[in-house]
Design a protein around this motif. Sequence first.
Motif, PDB file in Angstrom:
ATOM      1  N   ASP A 120       0.802  -1.227   0.000  1.00 50.46           N
ATOM      2  CA  ASP A 120       0.000   0.000   0.000  1.00 50.46           C
ATOM      3  C   ASP A 120       0.832   1.273   0.000  1.00 50.46           C
ATOM      4  OD1 ASP A 120      -2.845  -1.105   0.398  1.00 50.46           O
ATOM      5  OD2 ASP A 120      -1.670  -2.148   1.917  1.00 50.46           O
ATOM      6  N   PHE A 121       1.909   1.308   0.765  1.00 57.14           N
ATOM      7  CA  PHE A 121       2.726   2.503   0.866  1.00 57.14           C
ATOM      8  C   PHE A 121       4.204   2.135   0.759  1.00 57.14           C
ATOM      9  CE2 PHE A 121      -1.145   3.335   3.294  1.00 57.14           C
ATOM     10  CZ  PHE A 121      -1.607   4.479   2.660  1.00 57.14           C
ATOM     11  N   ARG A 152       1.176   3.043 -10.924  1.00 61.22           N
ATOM     12  CA  ARG A 152       1.820   3.934  -9.962  1.00 61.22           C
ATOM     13  C   ARG A 152       2.328   5.221 -10.604  1.00 61.22           C
ATOM     14  NH1 ARG A 152       3.498   4.617  -4.385  1.00 61.22           N
ATOM     15  NH2 ARG A 152       2.602   2.822  -3.339  1.00 61.22           N
ATOM     16  N   GLN A 174       9.930   9.978  -5.440  1.00 59.33           N
ATOM     17  CA  GLN A 174       8.752  10.570  -4.807  1.00 59.33           C
ATOM     18  C   GLN A 174       8.041  11.514  -5.776  1.00 59.33           C
ATOM     19  OE1 GLN A 174       9.244  13.511  -1.689  1.00 59.33           O
ATOM     20  NE2 GLN A 174       7.477  12.719  -0.575  1.00 59.33           N
ATOM     21  N   GLY A 177       5.768   9.689  -8.008  1.00 58.65           N
ATOM     22  CA  GLY A 177       4.735   8.916  -7.341  1.00 58.65           C
ATOM     23  C   GLY A 177       5.113   7.498  -6.981  1.00 58.65           C
ATOM     24  N   ASP A 180       5.645   7.020  -1.698  1.00 63.05           N
ATOM     25  CA  ASP A 180       4.564   7.779  -1.075  1.00 63.05           C
ATOM     26  C   ASP A 180       5.092   8.812  -0.099  1.00 63.05           C
ATOM     27  OD1 ASP A 180       2.020   6.382  -2.022  1.00 63.05           O
ATOM     28  OD2 ASP A 180       3.217   4.704  -1.312  1.00 63.05           O
ATOM     29  N   LYS A 195       4.438   5.562  10.474  1.00 62.17           N
ATOM     30  CA  LYS A 195       3.248   5.501   9.632  1.00 62.17           C
ATOM     31  C   LYS A 195       2.406   4.273   9.962  1.00 62.17           C
ATOM     32  CE  LYS A 195       3.947   9.167   7.020  1.00 62.17           C
ATOM     33  NZ  LYS A 195       3.008  10.328   7.032  1.00 62.17           N
TER      34      LYS A 195
END
Length: 258
Positions: A120-121, A152, A174, A177, A180, A195
């Motif tokens: 997910d991240f 992505r 980053q 993209g 994250d 996180k």
Amino acid sequence: MTNSFLAVDRPADHVCRILINRPDKLNAINFEVRDEMQKVLPDIMADDSVRVMILGGVGGNLSAGGDVPSMQGLSKIAARERLEHIHKLCHIVANADIPIVTAAEGICAGGAVGLALLGDFIIGDESTKILVPFLKLGLAPDWGMMRSLPQRVGIARARRMVFEAETLKAELAQEIGLLDFLAVSESAMALAIRKAERLATRPRHAVALVKERFRQMRSFENDLAVEIEHQVQGLTGAEFQEGFAAYTEKRNACFTDI
């Protein structure tokens, strides 16, 4: 818990961390790493006390990707079995109901990028170097990357990453993209833990429903089937033989005479 191929711990409440443990090989992902993950991950995901999972690697690197020497000399049957084994792990990670955060510290290459994209991240730091070197080896990308990477970063950037096999540092990754979050005053792993702690406070059932909706948007069943056929051709073909020879001899591959 630590074994020959994975280190598993709980760095925070409701957070489980899985680290690839082959530092002498830059955490290259071989059969044993994949097999251990296939055994460990379902139990972790079934544990109600675990609400977030972190993926990383020991020794300051996520992973150099697939273990290239183990790809050499495969028959078509063995090449197909290898891809089916990879895809079994892809399904486990992609179908997880809990958030998966990847700490992309140091080298993050090839199959490790594919693995991270299934979560997910993805979090990086100043040490992060991301590359997709498949064509240098005479192979097309696997780990479902021909779907997950364009999703992505867009088709144009994904095409450039694959064809140029460029190394991306964290700031550019980053910007496009691929990452994250970018850790500035701490390591990617430290930020990943922070996180993850925050994600662990989210409602577990609602998170699972959200992840299911996202999965419906990015189904890659057909892509994985095509990927097997392409990778069997690649692993048993002349271009990979040249790519592997160049890899072992530390030179640029020459595909023009093949």
